[in-house]
Write an enzyme that holds these catalytic residues in place. Structure first.
Site, short mmCIF file in Angstrom:
data_model
loop_
_atom_site.label_atom_id
_atom_site.label_comp_id
_atom_site.label_asym_id
_atom_site.label_seq_id
_atom_site.Cartn_x
_atom_site.Cartn_y
_atom_site.Cartn_z
N ARG A 60 0.84 -1.21 0.00
CA ARG A 60 0.00 0.00 0.00
C ARG A 60 0.87 1.26 0.00
O ARG A 60 0.57 2.24 -0.68
CB ARG A 60 -0.95 -0.01 1.21
CG ARG A 60 -1.97 1.10 1.15
CD ARG A 60 -3.04 0.95 2.22
NE ARG A 60 -2.50 1.14 3.57
CZ ARG A 60 -3.22 1.00 4.68
NH1 ARG A 60 -4.49 0.64 4.62
NH2 ARG A 60 -2.67 1.20 5.87
N ARG A 107 12.64 24.07 -1.80
CA ARG A 107 12.45 25.51 -1.58
C ARG A 107 10.96 25.75 -1.41
O ARG A 107 10.15 24.87 -1.62
CB ARG A 107 12.97 26.31 -2.78
CG ARG A 107 14.48 26.24 -2.95
CD ARG A 107 14.94 27.29 -3.97
NE ARG A 107 14.32 27.13 -5.29
CZ ARG A 107 14.74 26.28 -6.22
NH1 ARG A 107 15.79 25.51 -6.00
NH2 ARG A 107 14.13 26.20 -7.39
N LYS A 158 -2.74 6.93 1.00
CA LYS A 158 -2.58 7.29 2.43
C LYS A 158 -1.64 8.49 2.52
O LYS A 158 -0.45 8.35 2.82
CB LYS A 158 -2.07 6.07 3.21
CG LYS A 158 -2.37 6.15 4.70
CD LYS A 158 -2.19 4.81 5.36
CE LYS A 158 -2.12 4.91 6.86
NZ LYS A 158 -3.27 5.53 7.51
N1 PMP Z 1 -9.32 4.63 7.08
C1 PMP Z 1 -8.50 5.65 7.37
C2 PMP Z 1 -8.84 7.00 6.90
C3 PMP Z 1 -7.31 5.41 8.09
O1 PMP Z 1 -6.49 6.42 8.38
C4 PMP Z 1 -7.03 4.11 8.52
C5 PMP Z 1 -5.78 3.84 9.32
N2 PMP Z 1 -4.69 3.54 8.50
C6 PMP Z 1 -7.93 3.07 8.21
C7 PMP Z 1 -9.07 3.37 7.48
C8 PMP Z 1 -7.66 1.65 8.62
O2 PMP Z 1 -6.63 1.11 7.85
P1 PMP Z 1 -5.67 -0.01 8.41
O3 PMP Z 1 -6.53 -1.14 8.82
O4 PMP Z 1 -4.79 -0.37 7.27
O5 PMP Z 1 -4.93 0.57 9.56
#
Ligand code: PMP
Length: 300
Positions: A60, A107, A158
């Protein structure tokens, strides 16, 4: 306070190839992650010396990086080994792990060509589950702040831009509840500020499809597998707020929170206002799956 391990040892962060005592670690004020939120991150947990779903998290991370056009100067295998090295260096077997990769130091100005190489930080520390691992359940509201649409900044990336989620969290805090449930642009349920969401209705486990404007959580995917193993039908599809309010059970999943039931939403009791039987079975099996999850990513 100095960041320490349970044995009171100083914890070290990995910052661009160096190990630095965590409280002394810093990055430039010209870092585009700081100036513009230009970067990505991952949150992972290690349990008993095994990094849970490391390959999935690294995949990811690399997909997020590709989407925003950051080249990570390591192969996925090298990066995975680096994560293990940071845990070893800190002598931690149970740990929260945070990887942050920004566009790097540059910058002023959004032009990414100002930055010559990405900044890479890996932090590890023991961290209690969000909501204190509360399996009795928390309360939530449906926030007015919507999730960014997939055609804009796709929530599947993310990114370091969490303002969208933070604004929803502020609504929850103002309302005196623990969590905010966010809708997508169509008004269907997407996820919470930092967790994915599931409902149970008449024995079926339902969660919004990844195309519904949400981060595809690694815990979410693991929970779907666990639910299927237990013989439940799992539907990934659009979910309305009406379905949410009238669910038999609601629960959220995430690396920080792990698995937590929601027992009240915007003043409406969910089920019997206590953790439901299907949640409890899924939680039990999920914990077993963590124990089994060596996956060649052991710290010791
Ligand atoms: N949705 C959001 C917006 C998040 O920030 C997270 C945390 N990473 C999750 C869902 C859950 O994802 P994960 O199970 O991979 O931690």
């Amino acid at each position: 306070m100095t960041a320490t391990s349970p044995e009171n040892k100083t914890l070290y962060a990995y910052v661009d190839g160096k190990y630095v005592p965590k409280d002394e670690a810093s990055i430039s004020i010209y870092d585009h992650g700081f100036l513009y939120g230009d970067g990505i991150f991952e949150a992972i947990r290690a349990y008993d010396g095994n990094v849970f779903k490391l390959r999935e998290h690294i995949d990811r991370l690399y997909e997020s990086a590709k989407s925003i056009k950051i080249d990570i100067p390591f192969s996925r295998e090298e990066f995975s080994r680096l994560v293990i090295d940071v845990l070893r260096k800190n002598g931690l077997t149970n740990s929260y792990i945070r990887i942050v990769i920004s566009r790097g130091r540059g910058r002023m100005g959004v032009d990414p060509r100002n930055c010559t190489k990405p900044t890479i930080v890996i932090m590890v520390e023991p961290r209690e589950p969000l909501f204190g691992g509360n399996v009795k359940g928390i309360s939530a509201i449906v926030a007015s702040m919507r999730r960014t649409p997939s055609w804009s900044l796709d929530p599947r990336i993310k990114t370091l831009n969490y303002l969208n989620n933070i604004m929803a969290k502020i609504e929850a805090i103002e309302a005196g509840v623990e969590e905010a449930i966010m809708l997508n642009e169509e008004g269907c349920v997407a996820e919470t500020s930092t967790e994915n969401i599931f409902i149970v209705k008449s024995g079926t486990v339902i969660t919004p499809h990844p195309s519904q404007g949400l981060l595809r959580g690694i815990t979410r995917d693991a929970v779907i597998n666990v639910a299927k193993e237990l013989g439940y039908t799992v539907e990934e599809r659009p979910m309305t707020v009406h379905e949410l309010y009238n669910a038999d059970e609601v629960f959220v999943t995430g690396t920080a929170a792990e698995l937590v039931p929601i027992v009240k939403i915007s003043g409406r009791k969910i089920g019997e206002e206590k953790p439901g039987p299907i949640f409890s079975r899924i939680l039990g099996r999920f914990k077993e799956s963590i124990k089994k999850s060596t996956e060649g990513t052991a710290v010791n």
